[in-house]
Scaffold this motif. Structure first.
Motif, short mmCIF file in Angstrom:
data_model
loop_
_atom_site.label_atom_id
_atom_site.label_comp_id
_atom_site.label_asym_id
_atom_site.label_seq_id
_atom_site.Cartn_x
_atom_site.Cartn_y
_atom_site.Cartn_z
N HIS A 242 5.53 8.38 5.52
CA HIS A 242 4.37 9.25 5.35
C HIS A 242 4.49 10.46 6.26
CE1 HIS A 242 0.86 11.13 4.06
NE2 HIS A 242 0.56 11.28 5.33
N HIS A 291 -1.90 4.38 3.44
CA HIS A 291 -2.54 4.77 2.17
C HIS A 291 -1.60 4.53 0.99
CE1 HIS A 291 -1.24 9.28 2.70
NE2 HIS A 291 -0.30 8.60 2.13
N HIS A 292 -0.33 4.32 1.28
CA HIS A 292 0.61 3.97 0.20
C HIS A 292 0.45 2.52 -0.20
CE1 HIS A 292 2.76 7.78 0.34
NE2 HIS A 292 2.40 7.77 1.61
#
Ligand code: HEM
Ligand SMILES: [Cu+2]
Length: 506
Positions: A242, A291-292
Motif C-alpha cells: 500500500h 483496506h486491501h
C-alpha cells in the motif's frame, strides 16, 4: 551531459559510466522498453477478453502467466525505474552537486535491474503480481514462481540501494546555500519517496523469504495445511505495497509541481503546504494497508480503523490538487505536451480517487472487492494518473536529453488517443465490476451487457496501443531528425531551462 544524441558517444562509454546523467539515461531507456513489453501483454489480455470463450489464448493457465508478468513488469520495471531515472538525471543538477553521492553504488543499483527483469520475464510465473498463498506456496509450479521470487528480491534490493543514494545526495550533498525549504518540490517528492521505500520494503523482503522457505517445505508460515496463515502474508504484502502505491505516485506529484508553475508562468501557490502534504502522505500511506483486506474477515473495529486510516489520505491528496489548480488559476497557461499530460493526469486522478473512496467505504467494498471495479480503480491511478504525468515529464526533458525538440502535433495525437482510451478502458471496467465481473479471469459468461462493455474496453486499449506507437515514432524520429531545441528556453515559457551547460567528466 546534454545533447546526448546530437554529439553521440560510443555506447560502451554510457554503459560503463557511473555519471548520474548516463545512469539516469539507462534507467529511462530501460523503463520505456519495459513499458512497451508490458503494454504488449496488456493488448494480449484485452484481446483475449474481446469475446467470451478462448479468443487468442487456448490455455487458461497461460492467461495467468500473462497478467502476472504484465503487472509485475509495469509496476516494478516501468514506474520505479522511470522515477529513478528522472531522479538520477535531475537531482544532482537541482541540488547543485557534481553527481550522486555514491556514483558506483548508483550504477550497481541500475545494473541489478536487467537480471531481476530477466528472472521475471524468463520465469513466466502464474501467481499474480501479489503472489498470494496458498497457491504460491503449495501449488505454483517451479522454477517459474521461484524465479519470480528471486527477481523481485533483486529489484527490491536495487530500490533500496537507489533510495539510500537519493537520501544521502539530497540531505548531505546539496549546496550549502540551499536550505531544505528551498529544494524544488520534485526533489522533495524523490526524498519522501526514498524514505518511504526504506521503511516499507523490509517487510516484503521478509515475506518473500518466508514464501520461499515455505515452498522449499522447511517452514509453514503461510501453508494452512501445516498450521500456517495465508492472511498473514496479505498483511505483510500490503504493509509494503500500500505504501508502495504512494512510492509510485509521489515522484509524479513532484513532477507536477515542477511543470505546472512553469507552464502557467506563475509561482507555486503554496510551497510549504506542498512539502507538508508530501510528508504527511508518506506517513499516512502506512496507516491504511489493510483496506486491501476489508473483505477477508477482520473485526468490525479493525475494519473501521483502516477505513479511517485510508480516508485520511484524501485531504492530503486534495491539498496537492488544490495547490496545482490554484497555481494555474489566472496564469498564462501554455498547453504544450508536458502541461497537457499533467492536466489530463489530474482529471483522471479525480475519477480514480472517487472510485477509491467507494472501495474504502465498508459496505460498498463488499460489492467492489475482487471485481473489475478494482482493476478500473488502480489502472486509472497507475496508468491514467501516474503514467500520464511521467509521459508529460518525458516530453519536458526531451530537449535536455537529446538537444532536439519533439513534434508537438504528434504528441497531441498521442495524448488524445491515450486520454480517450483510458476513459474507455478504465471507466468501463468500473461498470463491469458493478455488473459482477470478477477480476483475474480468462473467460466470462456470454451476457450481452458484459460482451459490449468488454469490447468497449478492448477498443480503448487498442487506441492506447496506437497512441504509444505514435509516441515511439515521435521519440526516435525527433531524437535523430528533430529541429535543434533552443536550449535556454525550449518551450518559450520565459523560464531558464535546467543548467544544461554543466559539464563534468563522465
Ligand atoms: C496514490 C494513488 C493510488 C494508487 C496508485 C492506488 C493503487 C491501488 C492498487 C494497485 C490497488 C489494487 C491492488 C490489488 O489488489 O492488486 C488498489 C486498491 C484499493 N484502493 Fe487504491 N490507489 C490509490 C489511491 C487510493 C485512494 C485515494 C483510496 C481511498 C480513498 C484507495 C482505496 C483503495 C482500496 C480500498 C482498494 C482495495 C479495493 C478492494 O480490493 O476491494 N486507493 N489501489
Ligand atoms: Cu491500498
Amino acid at each position: 551531459m546534454v545533447l546526448e544524441v546530437r554529439k553521440p558517444r560510443p555506447l560502451w562509454e554510457i554503459l560503463f559510466s557511473t555519471h548520474h546523467t548516463d545512469v539516469g539515461l539507462l534507467y529511462i531507456i530501460s523503463s520505456f522498453v519495459f513499458l512497451f513489453m508490458g503494454g504488449a501483454l496488456a493488448m494480449t489480455i484485452r484481446t483475449e477478453l474481446l469475446t467470451p470463450g478462448p479468443t487468442i489464448i487456448s490455455d487458461p493457465a497461460f492467461f495467468n502467466r500473462v497478467f502476472t508478468v504484465h503487472g509485475t513488469d509495469l509496476l516494478f520495471l516501468w514506474l520505479l525505474p522511470f522515477a529513478a531515472g528522472m531522479g538520477n538525471y535531475l537531482i544532482p543538477i537541482l541540488v547543485k552537486y557534481k553527481d550522486m553521492a555514491y556514483p558506483r553504488l548508483n550504477a550497481v543499483a541500475y545494473w541489478m535491474i536487467p537480471p531481476g527483469a530477466a528472472l521475471i520475464w524468463l520465469g513466466w510465473a502464474d501467481i499474480g503480481w501479489y503472489g498470494y498463498p496458498p497457491y504460491s506456496t503449495i501449488r505454483a509450479p517451479g522454477p517459474a514462481a521461484d524465479m519470480w521470487i528471486f527477481g523481485l528480491k533483486i529489484l527490491g534490493l536495487s530500490s533500496i540501494l537507489g533510495s539510500i543514494n537519493f537520501v544521502v545526495t539530497i540531505l548531505k550533498c546539496k549546496h550549502p546555500d540551499m536550505s531544505i525549504m528551498k529544494l524544488p518540490l520534485f526533489v522533495w517528492g524523490i526524498l519522501t519517496t526514498s524514505i518511504m521505500t526504506l521503511a516499507a520494503l523490509p517487510t516484503f523482503t521478509a515475506a518473500l523469504i518466508m514464501l520461499y522457505t515455505d515452498r522449499l517445505g522447511v517452514s509453514s508460515f503461510f501453508n494452512p495445511a501445516m498450521g500456517g496463515d495465508p492472511i498473514a502474508y496479505q498483511h505483510l504484502f500490503w504493509f509494503t505495497f500500500h505504501p508502495e502505491v504512494y512510492i509510485f505516485f509521489m515522484p509524479a506529484i513532484g513532477m507536477a509541481y515542477d511543470l505546472i508553475p512553469k507552464f502557467s508562468r506563475k509561482p507555486i501557490f503554496s510551497y510549504a503546504s506542498g512539502v507538508i502534504a508530501l510528508i504527511l502522505l508518506s506517513i499516512i500511506g502506512f496507516a491504511s494497508w489493510a483496506h486491501h483486506m476489508l473483505a477477508t474477515g477482520m473485526t468490525f473495529t479493525e475494519k473501521t480503523v483502516f477505513m479511517i486510516g485510508t480516508l485520511a489520505a484524501v485531504p492530503m491528496s486534495a491539498m496537492h490538487v488544490f495547490n496545482w489548480l490554484a497555481t494555474s488559476w489566472g496564469g498564462r497557461i501554455k498547453f504544450a505536451a508536458p502541461m497537457k499530460w499533467t492536466f489530463g493526469g489530474i482529471a483522471l486522478f479525480f475519477a480514480a480517487g472517487a472510485g477509491g473512496v467507494v472501495n474504502t467505504a465498508l459496505p460498498l467494498d463488499f460489492i467492489t472487492h475482487d471485481s473489475y471495479w478494482v482493476v478500473g480503480h488502480f489502472h486509472l491511478f497507475v496508468m491514467g494518473t501516474i503514467s500520464f504525468i511521467f509521459l508529460g515529464f518525458m516530453y519536458y526533458l526531451f530537449p535536455l536529453i537529446t538537444g532536439r525538440m519533439y513534434n508537438e502535433r504528434l504528441s497531441s495525437i498521442h495524448f488524445w488517443l491515450m486520454f480517450i482510451g483510458a476513459i474507455m478502458v478504465f471507466v468501463t471496467q468500473h461498470v463491469l465490476g458493478l455488473f459482477g465481473m470478477p477480476r483475474r479471469i480468462y473467460d466470462y459468461v456470454s451476457d450481452p451487457d458484459l460482451i459490449i462493455m468488454n469490447q468497449i474496453a478492448t477498443t480503448g486499449a487498442y487506441l492506447q496501443g496506437i497512441g504509444m506507437a505514435v509516441f515511439l515514432y515521435n521519440m526516435i524520429n525527433s531524437a535523430v531528425r528533430g529541429k535543434p531545441a533552443k536550449m535556454e528556453d525550449p518551450f518559450e515559457i520565459g523560464e531558464v531551462y535546467y543548467d544544461h551547460r554543466r559539464r563534468e567528466p563522465h
